[in-house]
Design an enzyme around this catalytic site. Sequence first.
Site, PDB file in Angstrom:
ATOM      1  N   ALA A   1       0.873  -1.167   0.064  1.00  0.00           N
ATOM      2  CA  ALA A   1      -0.087   0.080   0.141  1.00  0.00           C
ATOM      3  C   ALA A   1       1.023   1.124   0.262  1.00  0.00           C
ATOM      4  CB  ALA A   1      -0.928  -0.117   1.371  1.00  0.00           C
ATOM      5  N   MET A   2       0.136   2.207  -0.246  1.00  0.00           N
ATOM      6  CA  MET A   2       1.032   3.617  -0.321  1.00  0.00           C
ATOM      7  C   MET A   2       0.136   4.601   0.413  1.00  0.00           C
ATOM      8  SD  MET A   2       3.682   5.436  -0.705  1.00  0.00           S
ATOM      9  CE  MET A   2       3.690   7.296  -0.157  1.00  0.00           C
TER      10      MET A   2
ATOM     11  N   GLU B   1       8.605   5.100   8.457  1.00  0.00           N
ATOM     12  CA  GLU B   1       8.163   3.555   8.490  1.00  0.00           C
ATOM     13  C   GLU B   1       8.276   2.834   9.755  1.00  0.00           C
ATOM     14  OE1 GLU B   1       6.546   2.731   6.087  1.00  0.00           O
ATOM     15  OE2 GLU B   1       7.138   4.225   4.373  1.00  0.00           O
TER      16      GLU B   1
ATOM     17  N   ASN C   1      -0.438   7.824   0.497  1.00  0.00           N
ATOM     18  CA  ASN C   1      -0.710   9.241   0.000  1.00  0.00           C
ATOM     19  C   ASN C   1      -1.828   9.859   0.817  1.00  0.00           C
ATOM     20  OD1 ASN C   1       0.720   8.280  -2.476  1.00  0.00           O
ATOM     21  ND2 ASN C   1      -1.212   6.993  -2.456  1.00  0.00           N
TER      22      ASN C   1
ATOM     23  N   GLU D   1      -1.353   2.388   7.055  1.00  0.00           N
ATOM     24  CA  GLU D   1      -1.199   3.698   6.084  1.00  0.00           C
ATOM     25  C   GLU D   1      -2.015   4.600   6.759  1.00  0.00           C
ATOM     26  OE1 GLU D   1       0.668   3.240   3.739  1.00  0.00           O
ATOM     27  OE2 GLU D   1       0.816   1.286   3.921  1.00  0.00           O
TER      28      GLU D   1
ATOM     29  N   HIS E   1       0.418   6.621   8.991  1.00  0.00           N
ATOM     30  CA  HIS E   1       1.283   7.511   8.080  1.00  0.00           C
ATOM     31  C   HIS E   1       0.500   8.783   7.854  1.00  0.00           C
ATOM     32  CE1 HIS E   1       4.716   5.406   6.976  1.00  0.00           C
ATOM     33  NE2 HIS E   1       4.121   4.456   6.349  1.00  0.00           N
TER      34      HIS E   1
END
Length: 976
Positions: free
Chosen positions: A360-361, A418, A363, A396, A399
């Site tokens: 996953a990212m 991370e 954003n 995520e 983040h």
Amino acid sequence: MDMPGEEYKGGGIKISRNAAIFIACTFGSSLLLVGLLCGLLPADDPCNIQVPEPTEPPVEPVETTKALMTTERAEPTPSPGPTASAPQPWDSLRLPTDLIPSHYDIGLRIYIDDEQRFVGSISITMECKQSTHLLLLHSKELNIIPTSVRMLSVDEGWLLPKGPPRLFPANQYLIVEFDEMLTAGKSYIFTIAFYAPLEDGLVGLYRSSYQANGETRYLATTFFAPTDARKAFPCFDEPAMKVTFNLTLIHEDGYIALGNMPLLRSESAGTGWTRSVFAKSVPMSTYLICFVVCDFVEKNTTTGNGVLLRVWAREDAKDSLDYALEKGAQVLDFFDGYFGTQFPLPKMDMIAIPDFAAGAMENWGLITYRESALLYTPGVSSSSNKQRVCAIVAHELAHQWFGNLVTLEWWDDTWLNEGFASYVEYLGTDAAEPDWGMTDQFVSADLQTALDADALITSRPIIVDVETPDDINQQFDTISYNKGASILRMLQNFLGEDTFRKGLANYLDEFAYSNAKNTDLWRVLTEAAVEDGKADIKVEEIMRTWTEQMNYPSINVTRDYTSGFTLSQNRFLINPAANTTTDYDDLGYIWYVPLKYTTSAAPNFTDPTLQWLEPEREQVSIDFDDGMTSEDWLLANVNAYGFYRVNYDEKNWDLISKQLTEDHEAIPISSRAALISDAFNLAVSGQLSMVTAFNLTFYLEDEQDYVPWSVLNQVLGYVDLMLSRSQAYGLFSTYMRRQVEPFYNYVGWNDTVGSHLDQSGRVIAISLACGYGNEDCVNTAIEYYATWMADPENNPVPPNQKSRVYCTAISAGGQEEWNFAYQEYLSTSVATEKNILLAAMGCSRIPWILNSYLELSIAPNGTIKAQDAENVAGYVASNTIGSDLAWDFFRVNWDFYRNEYGSSVFQFSDLIESVTANFNREFQLQELLDFIETHPDQGTGSRAFAQAVDQTRANIRWMEDYEEEVMEWLEWAVTA
């Protein structure tokens, strides 16, 4: 927060509205003269200029221009003053700070279906901090339209470039020089137009696809982390360059567009085209920009704090969105409270992308996921899939605070992003699923993984210099994620939960919407400790020893069995014979160690005694004060909060082993898991007898908890790998089959009974039992698979046991069983089912089938997606029959793997590790060294290759030192 309107804000330039209109008109006319890319001016342009609809840009074809601009090192004309041989700004990986951006206006027209390309324009508002005639931007594989390049100053008017822009490919720079100097203290707007192919890749702005009703459908999506925003538009592509931006996308009708921010409006952009305009963003780094153009569907909810949460997927996966939606809302609300700062955006989208490189990212406001990381299908997906979805969603979402709200200043602090997310994902998952025992699961999943990776001489400190683009990608590894999480967990434990949370809240408040370094975090946490009466805890001094040098200590506990014990530390290496020469700095390889211990005389696992080992003291002596006798055991590193291993004298190991055999539950789950891991790794490193380590496994006949078995599966999985081609393997299989049989009989095959952890334990029990030849297990698996083959529409296999059942049946079967799995792989639309089948097809014991499978995985336009090709090689390599095939195939097809994955964040290093994992012979080491020597261009795999060499040498040493000893012990144990 104050949501901006649609008007152009002008970044940092202070001008009147009339002046702004005059500038915009002049700018619009100049764009019209060069036919700027198909009408990409913002719809709210104050001049209302009507730009013609798309035609081909008035430049050379894409392929020709791309070749000219990306294959040669393009040197700009040297500036006056320094000689041509002197270092130039473009020689540095870091951007100069003469020009600092404050705002982007981005316009893109994306051709998804037929022409498969995108064209765009961007204007960047920036402030000149120091006079310069040079502008450096990042650009990668973009075709620049030279006549579009302009620099506008409010006071000075237009500044024209000195010739066309040039590329410096080594550092991926676009270089623009001006005849006139830009003036310090003034603001400028830089504009440029560009275009590029919309490739079927996995990074930058790329095209993904999926099957629906027998047809291929497409979408455009992005993956910019850490350095691929520059593949979509020229930009200051560094995390410290946080800016606001406005995004306008023009796309074909029938698609919707998603971005980081809410959609302001969607309108016609001419026949067949739609213009989607998004709200102005909060300040953010370029690697977090994201947009998707797709035909997906969504489900939504509103969190307790009023955030609109939506999850998106292709239409036939809509029923798999509910779990992520439910848990996402719970976790988002939990983090709002835990961090003391509410999520700052009005909406959060999470979307499942069919082709995706990572899990996953994060954003900001639009998290992208691999399908298997977001979609959970009840009755089809397993409990481990369910946990993966919840944990990755929590990771995520964490983040959004750690990484997005407060961003690392440079990639040498990747772990700040991370490591934090990897630690607090356990807190978020625990809040959403409190019965899953996430505190104990951390020990088996993250802690032991980090300890294993950091025991190699080819490891690295958490914080290292980053000198090349590939160095940046290589920061995304086990050290940043798992070790980062583990030392934060240790920090939380010795600071105390309240102090830790106070420090985090202060950190987020102080550095919101900006950047921070690790020293900023240490300072804020120290201040919180002082406020809470813990002034003796110097956080920076302590944590430097854990972040600025690699590896970790082994803590030696030696008792006198009369009054007390002594503590000392030494650097732990899995292969102490390794060459310890390294380019990294160190602090003497000695650490500040918080050690918590208890005894059987007065067991205390909730508030054990804390003792510090400090670098200036080689040894610490401690007296018992709890009525300790020579027959009581001592247990250090209670619940495995410390990032180190603990070794005892032989008698204390025997006392612990005796306790485990008599009543293993007297020692908590996390500590039992750590004992198993420590014993076997200390034995491998030569600090403990292998017999002592194996003696601990006798108690496993009574162990029924998942976490200790999970750790045992890891440590004995290594023994299995080493003995797989040894004459000792038969004895090892017999012993393991006997030890797991009571656990297997206890858990059974009924997946409808037991808790989540019971189900996880059942998976391990069945996997080990079938893997080591338990007759009932193997026959049951084969029967399940045969029943499914007879009626493909009705799969009777329990979801949690699919991996082992499929693998066992394919291993025992032939072409028919393999073909059936392949056809099911092609026909299923469930991502997790595809993953299971993909792994199971690597279990065949027929070499030609495995070789055909490898060929199929890299076939052009084949049935296996690019995101999965490297996994196929890993699955085949993990099969004893296929390990040599996979290594040979990897070498023969090096060019494919290097081109496809050589710049990736995770995939290339994972591939190298998997195809070399079983190397334990001198000839294999030589093959590996020869290959490295003849293939020096290793991309992001350079560290993985070095670690493979180090691990292979450690494996060879293990075979030389322990193969016979283990075989003798197994002969005794099996016949005892």
